[in-house]
Structures are given as structure tokens and as C-alpha cells.
Design an enzyme around this catalytic site. Sequence first.
Site, PDB file in Angstrom:
ATOM      1  N   GLY A 169       0.814  -1.220   0.000  1.00 49.90           N
ATOM      2  CA  GLY A 169       0.000   0.000   0.000  1.00 49.90           C
ATOM      3  C   GLY A 169       0.840   1.259   0.000  1.00 49.90           C
ATOM      4  N   GLY A 170       0.531   2.147   0.952  1.00 52.71           N
ATOM      5  CA  GLY A 170       1.248   3.412   1.049  1.00 52.71           C
ATOM      6  C   GLY A 170       2.745   3.207   1.232  1.00 52.71           C
ATOM      7  N   GLY A 404      17.966   9.158 -35.074  1.00 53.28           N
ATOM      8  CA  GLY A 404      17.478   9.973 -33.962  1.00 53.28           C
ATOM      9  C   GLY A 404      18.278   9.735 -32.700  1.00 53.28           C
TER      10      GLY A 404
HETATM   11  C1  HXC Z   1      -2.101  -2.845  11.404  1.00 53.32           C
HETATM   12  C2  HXC Z   1      -0.736  -4.590  10.805  1.00 53.32           C
HETATM   13  C3  HXC Z   1      -0.780  -4.173   9.454  1.00 53.32           C
HETATM   14  C4  HXC Z   1      -1.562  -3.018   9.119  1.00 53.32           C
HETATM   15  C5  HXC Z   1       0.466  -5.912   9.589  1.00 53.32           C
HETATM   16  N1  HXC Z   1       0.049  -5.671  10.836  1.00 53.32           N
HETATM   17  N2  HXC Z   1      -0.041  -5.036   8.729  1.00 53.32           N
HETATM   18  N3  HXC Z   1      -1.401  -3.927  11.773  1.00 53.32           N
HETATM   19  N4  HXC Z   1      -2.185  -2.385  10.140  1.00 53.32           N
HETATM   20  N5  HXC Z   1      -1.634  -2.561   7.877  1.00 53.32           N
HETATM   21  C6  HXC Z   1       0.398  -6.397  12.056  1.00 53.32           C
HETATM   22  C7  HXC Z   1      -0.209  -7.803  12.132  1.00 53.32           C
HETATM   23  O1  HXC Z   1      -1.486  -7.729  12.687  1.00 53.32           O
HETATM   24  C8  HXC Z   1       0.791  -8.507  13.047  1.00 53.32           C
HETATM   25  O2  HXC Z   1       0.511  -8.147  14.374  1.00 53.32           O
HETATM   26  C9  HXC Z   1       2.101  -7.874  12.678  1.00 53.32           C
HETATM   27  O3  HXC Z   1       1.800  -6.626  12.056  1.00 53.32           O
HETATM   28  C10 HXC Z   1       2.900  -8.709  11.706  1.00 53.32           C
HETATM   29  O4  HXC Z   1       2.050  -9.028  10.595  1.00 53.32           O
HETATM   30  P1  HXC Z   1       1.958 -10.509   9.998  1.00 53.32           P
HETATM   31  O5  HXC Z   1       0.820 -10.520   9.066  1.00 53.32           O
HETATM   32  O6  HXC Z   1       1.975 -11.489  11.114  1.00 53.32           O
HETATM   33  O7  HXC Z   1       3.354 -10.597   9.236  1.00 53.32           O
HETATM   34  P2  HXC Z   1       3.681 -11.246   7.846  1.00 53.32           P
HETATM   35  O8  HXC Z   1       3.075 -12.609   7.758  1.00 53.32           O
HETATM   36  O9  HXC Z   1       5.153 -11.122   7.675  1.00 53.32           O
HETATM   37  O10 HXC Z   1       2.947 -10.349   6.749  1.00 53.32           O
HETATM   38  C11 HXC Z   1       3.287  -9.010   6.574  1.00 53.32           C
HETATM   39  C12 HXC Z   1       2.286  -8.323   5.590  1.00 53.32           C
HETATM   40  C13 HXC Z   1       0.842  -8.562   6.084  1.00 53.32           C
HETATM   41  C14 HXC Z   1       2.498  -8.883   4.186  1.00 53.32           C
HETATM   42  C15 HXC Z   1       2.663  -6.823   5.578  1.00 53.32           C
HETATM   43  O11 HXC Z   1       0.780  -8.267   7.472  1.00 53.32           O
HETATM   44  C16 HXC Z   1      -0.171  -7.750   5.341  1.00 53.32           C
HETATM   45  O12 HXC Z   1      -0.554  -8.097   4.231  1.00 53.32           O
HETATM   46  N6  HXC Z   1      -0.616  -6.651   5.954  1.00 53.32           N
HETATM   47  C17 HXC Z   1      -1.654  -5.822   5.398  1.00 53.32           C
HETATM   48  C18 HXC Z   1      -1.174  -5.074   4.206  1.00 53.32           C
HETATM   49  C19 HXC Z   1      -2.174  -4.080   3.693  1.00 53.32           C
HETATM   50  O13 HXC Z   1      -3.086  -4.451   2.979  1.00 53.32           O
HETATM   51  N7  HXC Z   1      -2.091  -2.818   4.189  1.00 53.32           N
HETATM   52  C20 HXC Z   1      -3.006  -1.765   3.918  1.00 53.32           C
HETATM   53  C21 HXC Z   1      -2.580  -1.156   2.605  1.00 53.32           C
HETATM   54  S1  HXC Z   1      -3.628   0.162   2.138  1.00 53.32           S
HETATM   55  P3  HXC Z   1       0.919  -9.052  15.626  1.00 53.32           P
HETATM   56  O14 HXC Z   1       0.267  -8.406  16.784  1.00 53.32           O
HETATM   57  O15 HXC Z   1       0.418 -10.430  15.321  1.00 53.32           O
HETATM   58  O16 HXC Z   1       2.414  -9.002  15.709  1.00 53.32           O
HETATM   59  C22 HXC Z   1      -2.627   1.490   2.234  1.00 53.32           C
HETATM   60  C23 HXC Z   1      -3.265   2.750   1.687  1.00 53.32           C
HETATM   61  C24 HXC Z   1      -2.299   3.874   1.541  1.00 53.32           C
HETATM   62  O17 HXC Z   1      -1.548   1.467   2.679  1.00 53.32           O
HETATM   63  C25 HXC Z   1      -2.600   4.738   0.385  1.00 53.32           C
HETATM   64  C26 HXC Z   1      -1.930   4.289  -0.874  1.00 53.32           C
HETATM   65  C27 HXC Z   1      -2.021   5.251  -2.037  1.00 53.32           C
END
Ligand code: HXC
Length: 510
Positions: A169-170, A404
Site C-alpha cells: 500500500g502506502g 534519432g
Molecule cells: C495494522 C498490521 C498491518 C496493518 C500488519 N500488521 N499489517 N497492523 N495495520 N496494515 C500487524 C499484524 O497484525 C501482526 O501483528 C504484525 O503486524 C505482523 O504481521 P503478519 O501478518 O503477522 O506478518 P507477515 O506474515 O510477515 O505479513 C506481513 C504483511 C501482512 C504482508 C505486511 O501483514 C499484510 O498483508 N498486511 C496488510 C497489508 C495491507 O493491505 N495494508 C493496507 C494497505 S492500504 P501481531 O500483533 O500479530 O504481531 C494502504 C493505503 C495507503 O496502505 C494509500 C496508498 C495510495
Amino acid sequence: MKDILEQLDQRRAEARLGGGQRRIDAQHARGKLTARERIELLLDEDSFEEFDMFVRHRSTDFGIEADRPYGDGVVTGWGTINGRMVYVFSQDFTVFGGSLSETHAQKICKIMDMAMQNGAPVIGINDSGGARIQEGVASLAGYADVFQRNVLASGVVPQISLIMGPCAGGAVYSPAMTDFIFMVRDTSYMFVTGPDVVKTVTNEVVTAEQLGGASTHTKKSSVADGAFDNDVEMLTEIRRLFDFLPLSNRDRAPTRPFFDDPARVEASLDTLIPDNPNQPYDMKELIAKIADEGDFYEIQRDFAGNTLTGFVRIEGQTVGVVANQPMVLAGVLDIDSSRKAARFVRFCDAFNIPILTLVDVPGFLPGTSQEYGGVIKHGAKLLFAYGEATVPKVTVITRKAYGGAYDVMSSKHLRGDFNYAWPTAEIAVMGAKGAVEILYRSELGDADKIAARTKDYEDRFANPFVAAEKGFIDEVIQPHSTRRRVARALASLRGKQLSNPWKKHDNIPL
Ligand code: HXC
């Protein structure tokens, strides 16, 4: 008083633990360093000054109010690399996966604002799951605040993004707006959305590595400029890159001590060009022989190898090199190589880094895939970038400079300051074979006639002297003296002043 001092130490110790020992161990088990360990390796020993160690998030949804670790998932501050100042943020994956909250964003924005005001680069160490899901729009707003600063800082201070974990994401869009992105192989990923969402939306089954690993982004998408085997190698190499760069657009790149004679003669260059014009040779050899101590810091090494980009030093001063590479696709310009080189030229121009262009180019790559992909517009990026660049521009044509692509590759006509050619240069609209086939189509059945026509064309055009007669080439130089000629040219251009007409901004073909 003693109690109060001890309390501070305790709070600091707590802050340093981030998301706790269990998560630190998990980070290490994945082969990754922690946010603080990374800063320690990146910066000079004991130079780090931290900001906002005690900042905590203020959100209250989904029970997150019970979990408010100090630092809120990012370590920020400033320090030095080989004595030169830099601002740093390093996301802490042990705290909510390094995800970005409102307060986490405020910490990053604070150091970005200071970097802009004080004229020092920003290095962002990214290890983050993107917007913190529990905070909703507040975290999206936080990202937008960072994005806005990325834009305003672009061209003012160098911004370098290190991708050192799974970034989504961001966490990928902010790096995408910085000058350079580097990844660690096997432990870092960049994607807008991860494999699970991809499966749901498009039904594609891919691994994280296939979707957004270092190999994907350095070889296929060109989102990343380079990759390293582990955290330690990455941080060591970024220190090396940092030494090539100025602190800001108000500054010049540092002059480093050098132990290499600028007038060094390289007799081997007199035989670098093969007798057969279709036989390739390695342009990297020429770059190494021109550069101080043969040191070439290559950018985008694994992408569009038909054009080489990177930094060298000549007489201790940073020079950006753009070179056609005859070893790959005969050094042709295509969509990918034009985009790669254009971005590099614009970086150099924005930060007062002179550009050395080494030319051996048979033209633009023809064909439907290139035309459908918009080679006209992408090639124009490079033309535009060279045309707008006001930094010192020194060009050496070693062999082909056709069509070119001759114009594009920092020619005299695009305000090249020194345009040199080796005696082996061939400057023409196209190669002899293609030209004869067009000009003498009716004679194509007669091999002897065509051979005579081809020889005639080669005698007339397969040399640098027609261009030199017109002053388009300033001097035809001996290959062995290239380093000396280039060094003297660059030395003479140190006081160059040239500016473009006033405008709000240009409209480069995107
Ligand atoms: C809150 C989060 C988080 C998030 C991970 N965690 N992503 N908490 N917000 N976005 C937390 C998990 O709950 C977990 O907590 C710890 O971080 C580790 O994550 P895991 O999933 O256990 O780790 P891993 O298996 O290594 O996977 C990492 C990951 C996955 C690939 C990053 O966590 C994931 O897909 N996260 C979500 C990604 C996402 O969709 N983000 C939003 C994007 S939208 P604990 O307590 O268990 O340690 C965005 C918009 C911005 O960013 C604007 C863009 C233009």
C-alpha cells in the site's frame, strides 16, 4: 533527582524494545535486523540523534488503546554518513507490522521538513504493512502528508528508499516518489496489494516473491534500482552511494581524495573497438578506464542492460554516466532503456551532477511491440531530459551514432558542451546496409552494384569527419587519451552557468 534520571533510562529502554523481545526474535529469525540496528549500521558510530522516541498513537478503536508502545513503530532522527548529515526514518516491524498511523506519519513528516530546511538527504528504511488498519482514514491522511512532502522534496534533497521487509500500500507509494529504491533479496517485497487480494480480485495465484520480490522489481518492473543479499550488505552499499551525492540542490557533490592520475593513458582502448562493426565489446571496460580507480556505482544494473547508468568520479568529483552497451541488443535504444536513462539524467541535472555520455547506438528499436508500447513517447523522455539538462555535458562517440539516437544521446544540438568522437565513430542517418537498400532499391538484384554502393556509403559516412567538418563534433580524439580529455573537459566546465527560460514547470512526456 536520581529517581527521575532512572525513570528516563527505563522509559528509553522500554522504547528501544519496540514491539517486545518475542517480535524482535522473530525479526532476527527472518534474517532481518531491527529498525535500530539498521540505523546503527547505516550511520557513523554514535552519530544518531533521535526525535520523538516517546510519541504514542492516540487511537481508540479495535482495542488498540490498550497497546501504545513508545515510538509508534518508527525510529526517526538525524546523523552522519562519513561526516555528512542525513535524516533517517526506520520503520519498526515489531510494532503493528511497522504500519503507519497518524502519529507515525507525523514523526516522518517532522524529519522531512527539517531535511528540506537544512538541506540534507532523507533515507527511509521501509518495513511496513502500509496504512494502520485500525486507524482508517487517519492513517490514509498520514500517508498523504508524507506523499506531499516526497513531492515537495523531489529535486531539493536526495531521497533514498530502502525496502527491508514486506511493504504494501502506502509503504510502496511513498518510496515510488523518491529518487532511488533498493531492496533486500528474499526478505523484502513491494506490492500495492498482496498475493491474497490478488487471488480474490484477479484469480491469479502468485507468491509474494513472484509478485513483488527483489528480482521482480529490479528485472521486470524497474521499480527498484538495485538489490542486495542481506541487510548488512545493503546498508554498507548505501553508505557508498551516499558519498557520490550532494546534500541538496544548493550544494555540490563532495570531492573525494583520489589516487589516480587524471591524465592516465590507456593504450588498451585503442583496440577496444573490434574490426567487425557488428561485433560487440563491453562498454563497462571503457567506463572503468575513464573512472577514478575504475569505480562504477551502477544504477538499475539488472534492467534494460542495453543502456548503462551510474556514478563514477573523475578527479575526485561525481559524474553521472549514461552509456549504450553494445553487449546487449547491440546497445539499441528502446522503451525500457530510454525510461531508465531519462530518469537518471534528470536526477543528475536536478542535483548539479555533470553527465558523461558514451555513445555506440544503432538507433531506436523498430517493431510493433515497441510502437504499441509507445516508444515514441518513451524515447522522447530521454530526448527531453537531455535537452532540458543544464549541467556540464560531455559526450564521447566510440562507434555508431545513427539516426534519432545520435541526436538524443547528448549531441551538440542538445547543448552538449564537449562532443568528442573516436576515429572509429560512424555518424549517419543509418547503417550502410539499410541506407543502400532504401536509396538503391532498383539495384537490389545486382550484388556487385550493391557492394559498390555500400562501400561508397561507408567511405562517405562511416567516420566522424563529416560531423567534425560541421562543428558537431568538437574534436576527434585518440581512444587512449579519453580519460585525460574527459577530465580536462569537466574541469573546464566547473563554472558553467546556463539556465532555461522561466516556466512553472515543463511538461515532459510521461
Ligand atoms: C495494522 C498490521 C498491518 C496493518 C500488519 N500488521 N499489517 N497492523 N495495520 N496494515 C500487524 C499484524 O497484525 C501482526 O501483528 C504484525 O503486524 C505482523 O504481521 P503478519 O501478518 O503477522 O506478518 P507477515 O506474515 O510477515 O505479513 C506481513 C504483511 C501482512 C504482508 C505486511 O501483514 C499484510 O498483508 N498486511 C496488510 C497489508 C495491507 O493491505 N495494508 C493496507 C494497505 S492500504 P501481531 O500483533 O500479530 O504481531 C494502504 C493505503 C495507503 O496502505 C494509500 C496508498 C495510495
